[in-house]
Write a protein that holds these residues in place. Structure first.
Motif, mmCIF file in Angstrom:
data_model
loop_
_atom_site.group_PDB
_atom_site.id
_atom_site.type_symbol
_atom_site.label_atom_id
_atom_site.label_comp_id
_atom_site.label_asym_id
_atom_site.label_seq_id
_atom_site.Cartn_x
_atom_site.Cartn_y
_atom_site.Cartn_z
ATOM 1 N N GLN A 34 2.601 11.770 3.736
ATOM 2 C CA GLN A 34 3.653 11.060 3.537
ATOM 3 C C GLN A 34 3.339 9.798 2.632
ATOM 4 O OE1 GLN A 34 4.578 9.534 7.635
ATOM 5 N NE2 GLN A 34 5.747 11.374 8.252
ATOM 6 N N ARG A 35 2.113 9.337 2.729
ATOM 7 C CA ARG A 35 2.016 8.227 1.623
ATOM 8 C C ARG A 35 1.697 8.878 0.265
ATOM 9 N NH1 ARG A 35 -1.479 4.168 5.475
ATOM 10 N NH2 ARG A 35 0.389 3.400 6.766
ATOM 11 N N THR A 36 1.057 10.114 0.253
ATOM 12 C CA THR A 36 0.857 10.654 -0.929
ATOM 13 C C THR A 36 2.098 10.919 -2.024
ATOM 14 O OG1 THR A 36 -1.333 11.506 -0.107
ATOM 15 C CG2 THR A 36 -0.313 12.314 -2.376
ATOM 16 N N GLN A 38 5.028 9.413 -1.333
ATOM 17 C CA GLN A 38 5.659 8.198 -1.530
ATOM 18 C C GLN A 38 5.048 7.648 -2.799
ATOM 19 O OE1 GLN A 38 5.078 4.902 1.364
ATOM 20 N NE2 GLN A 38 6.741 3.647 0.290
#
Length: 89
Positions: A34-36, A38
């Motif tokens: 998810q952070r990648t 984003q």
């Protein structure tokens, strides 16, 4: 006196610990994904904004050059001709 758990309890506790660790790892990998994603979206937005900032920098440079020409006395041909006639008299 042995402080190790009994042999029958050890395999089930290892299996539950391994299951917990795998579940935690899966959760961490999902968070990383998810952070990648984003970060990828934010990087694309930043790249787009950088192109606009480049244009804005060009506009500001043009304004500074134009204001320098306007604010500098004796820079126009009419004023230069007037100053030469005044010096010749």
């Amino acid at each position: 006196m042995s402080y190790a758990p009994s042999a029958s309890a050890q395999p089930s506790s290892q299996a539950s610990a391994k299951t917990r660790q795998i579940a935690h790892l899966a959760q961490q990998l999902q968070l990383l994904a998810q952070r990648t994603e984003q970060l990828e979206q934010l990087s694309a937005t930043t790249a787009e904004q950088a192109s606009y900032m480049r244009l804005l920098g060009g506009y500001h440079a043009a304004w500074f050059m134009a204001s320098q020409r306007i604010m500098t006395p004796g820079d126009t041909p009419d004023e230069q001709g007037d100053s030469q006639t005044q010096q010749g008299q």
